[in-house]
Each structure stands twice: as C-alpha cells, then as structure tokens.
Scaffold this motif. Structure first.
Motif, PDB file in Angstrom:
ATOM      1  N   LEU A 184       0.819  -1.211   0.000  1.00 27.77           N
ATOM      2  CA  LEU A 184       0.000   0.000   0.000  1.00 27.77           C
ATOM      3  C   LEU A 184       0.854   1.262   0.000  1.00 27.77           C
ATOM      4  N   THR A 185       2.060   1.185   0.563  1.00 21.99           N
ATOM      5  CA  THR A 185       2.912   2.377   0.601  1.00 21.99           C
ATOM      6  C   THR A 185       3.336   2.808  -0.800  1.00 21.99           C
ATOM      7  N   ARG A 186       3.206   1.913  -1.760  1.00 23.23           N
ATOM      8  CA  ARG A 186       3.617   2.230  -3.133  1.00 23.23           C
ATOM      9  C   ARG A 186       2.543   3.026  -3.872  1.00 23.23           C
ATOM     10  N   THR A 187       1.322   2.997  -3.355  1.00 22.50           N
ATOM     11  CA  THR A 187       0.221   3.665  -4.059  1.00 22.50           C
ATOM     12  C   THR A 187      -0.423   4.788  -3.256  1.00 22.50           C
ATOM     13  N   LEU A 247       0.865   6.822   3.300  1.00 23.12           N
ATOM     14  CA  LEU A 247       1.605   5.658   3.795  1.00 23.12           C
ATOM     15  C   LEU A 247       3.020   5.638   3.242  1.00 23.12           C
ATOM     16  N   HIS A 248       3.175   6.101   2.000  1.00 22.93           N
ATOM     17  CA  HIS A 248       4.520   6.172   1.420  1.00 22.93           C
ATOM     18  C   HIS A 248       5.397   7.118   2.241  1.00 22.93           C
ATOM     19  N   ALA A 249       4.819   8.218   2.684  1.00 26.20           N
ATOM     20  CA  ALA A 249       5.575   9.164   3.509  1.00 26.20           C
ATOM     21  C   ALA A 249       5.979   8.535   4.835  1.00 26.20           C
ATOM     22  N   VAL A 250       5.096   7.727   5.418  1.00 26.36           N
ATOM     23  CA  VAL A 250       5.423   7.042   6.669  1.00 26.36           C
ATOM     24  C   VAL A 250       6.549   6.037   6.441  1.00 26.36           C
ATOM     25  N   TRP A 251       6.479   5.277   5.354  1.00 32.45           N
ATOM     26  CA  TRP A 251       7.519   4.301   5.000  1.00 32.45           C
ATOM     27  C   TRP A 251       8.884   4.983   4.861  1.00 32.45           C
ATOM     28  N   LEU A 252       8.904   6.109   4.160  1.00 32.03           N
ATOM     29  CA  LEU A 252      10.165   6.837   3.989  1.00 32.03           C
ATOM     30  C   LEU A 252      10.652   7.408   5.317  1.00 32.03           C
ATOM     31  N   LEU A 260      18.559  -2.091   2.734  1.00 31.65           N
ATOM     32  CA  LEU A 260      17.472  -2.788   3.416  1.00 31.65           C
ATOM     33  C   LEU A 260      16.132  -2.471   2.757  1.00 31.65           C
ATOM     34  N   ARG A 261      15.905  -1.201   2.526  1.00 35.19           N
ATOM     35  CA  ARG A 261      14.644  -0.786   1.898  1.00 35.19           C
ATOM     36  C   ARG A 261      14.515  -1.376   0.500  1.00 35.19           C
ATOM     37  N   ALA A 262      15.593  -1.340  -0.272  1.00 36.30           N
ATOM     38  CA  ALA A 262      15.558  -1.863  -1.636  1.00 36.30           C
ATOM     39  C   ALA A 262      15.272  -3.362  -1.643  1.00 36.30           C
ATOM     40  N   ALA A 263      15.835  -4.089  -0.671  1.00 35.40           N
ATOM     41  CA  ALA A 263      15.628  -5.536  -0.617  1.00 35.40           C
ATOM     42  C   ALA A 263      14.161  -5.877  -0.365  1.00 35.40           C
ATOM     43  N   VAL A 264      13.548  -5.180   0.585  1.00 38.30           N
ATOM     44  CA  VAL A 264      12.138  -5.445   0.890  1.00 38.30           C
ATOM     45  C   VAL A 264      11.260  -5.068  -0.296  1.00 38.30           C
ATOM     46  N   GLU A 265      11.525  -3.920  -0.892  1.00 39.31           N
ATOM     47  CA  GLU A 265      10.712  -3.483  -2.028  1.00 39.31           C
ATOM     48  C   GLU A 265      10.904  -4.400  -3.228  1.00 39.31           C
ATOM     49  N   ASP A 266      12.110  -4.961  -3.373  1.00 39.94           N
ATOM     50  CA  ASP A 266      12.360  -5.891  -4.463  1.00 39.94           C
ATOM     51  C   ASP A 266      11.483  -7.128  -4.335  1.00 39.94           C
ATOM     52  N   CYS A 267      11.264  -7.576  -3.101  1.00 37.29           N
ATOM     53  CA  CYS A 267      10.442  -8.764  -2.879  1.00 37.29           C
ATOM     54  C   CYS A 267       8.980  -8.528  -3.257  1.00 37.29           C
TER      55      CYS A 267
END
Length: 214
Positions: A127-130, A134-139, A177-184
């Motif tokens: 959901l943070t991608r859309t 939530l994207h702001a919270v993730w960042l 770390l962030r890139a690894a999770v988002e890659d999954c």
C-alpha cells in the motif's frame, strides 16, 4: 514529519540494555494492535475511506486515546514498519568484533527469521507504493533509522555518528534494506517466501557492503 531527537536516538540504541517496564510493554502492545487494525481497514476499504475513529473503534479505544499514540491515521502503522529495522539494529549490536560486515551479512540467516514480514505487513508495504500518506510514513521510518545505524557504525569505527563518512555508510546500508524489501514486492504474494527475502537481503546488503570499509 517526525524527527528523531537525541533523546529518542539514545533510547533506541539502549533499549535492549534494560528490560521494559510493564507500562511500556502495555503501551507497545496497544500500538501494535492499533497498527494491525489499521492495516485490516486500509486493505478492506482503502486508506482514504478509513477514519481514525474507525481504527479506534476496531481496537475498542476512544479516538482521543488513538490520537495520543499517533498524530495521523497513516502513522498508526509505524510500529509494524519499525519492527524489521529494530531486528537489524539488534543484529548489528551483536556483530562480532573480529568479523567483517560482509562476512557477518553472509550469515543473515541468524536474524532473517525475525526480519521476515508477516503477510499483513507485506500488504501494508504494498500500500505504501500507491498511497502518498503511507509512502511518507515508509520513507520517514527509514529516515528515522539513519541516526541509529550511524551510531552503531560510528561505535564500530571509533568515530563520530556526525562524521560524513559514517552517515554515508549508514545511508547505504539503510537504502539496501529498503531496496531488498521493495524488491520482494515484485514477486506474487503466493510465492513470496522467506527464502526470496533472504536472497534479496543478501544481494542488497552485500552490494552495500562492497562500499563499506568495515
């Protein structure tokens, strides 16, 4: 946006050194319960279609109590996003003095079981991608982790967390770390496995470690 103060940074770094009080454990448990309720509602009816009052009602608390814990409905999910980063910070605290970071990261199995998100958290990260809120919270969660990682790397290097080199190294590690999770997230939910996350973590962290002199 929430900024990590010096006091908060110190508390994060030393939290493992003492046992939390009963009040702290209850507060933490309530925050996690709120986070799970928020995810369920966000997934079922969308972030825009969900109110803070509905999240509070789902947990059985007043809206006033909810707002004492979180400033916005989107920030209610912070505890579940922070959990994985806390596991990584704990792993770095246990990093053996006679082992390089690259060698230690190759044994990521030692902590990846706890790092692997639950399915509800995967849904949240999706959901943070859309959703902009939530994207702001993730960042922000990752931004808040930067001074924690910088302090840990500074201790290892016998340097200052304010050193530009240390801050860059912390940023590289945090970004990996962030890139690894988002890659999954590119894998279908049905085959998104702990093994896949381990592979992404190893690849991303090893890439970051190639530029870290530890």
């Amino acid at each position: 946006m929430h900024e990590v103060s010096a006091a908060e940074r110190s508390a994060l770094l030393d939290r493992a050194a003492r046992r939390p009080t009963l009040g702290e454990r209850r507060k933490s448990a309530l925050r996690v319960e709120i986070a799970h309720a928020a995810i369920r509602l966000f997934t079922a009816q969308g972030v825009t279609g969900t109110t803070g009052e509905e999240i509070a009602q789902a947990v059985g608390i007043s809206a006033r109590t909810l707002w004492r814990h979180f400033p916005t409905k989107e920030s209610c999910v912070r505890p579940l996003l922070i959990a994985g980063l806390d596991v990584v910070a704990e792993a770095l605290r246990a990093w053996p003095a006679d082992t390089s970071l690259r060698d230690y990261l190759d044994d990521v199995r030692a902590w990846s079981d706890d790092f692997a998100p639950q399915e509800a958290v995967w849904e949240l990260i999706s959901l943070t991608r859309t959703d902009p809120g939530l994207h702001a919270v993730w960042l922000q969660v990752h931004d808040d982790a930067l001074p924690v990682f910088a302090e840990l790397f500074a201790r290892r290097a016998g340097s200052s967390p304010d050193s530009l080199r240390v801050k860059v190294h912390a940023a590289m590690f945090n970004g990996a770390l962030r890139a690894a999770v988002e890659d999954c997230l590119t894998a279908p939910a049905g085959i998104r496995t702990e093994t896949g996350l381990n592979t992404s973590l190893r690849t991303a962290l090893r890439a970051a470690a190639e530029g870290l002199p530890y």
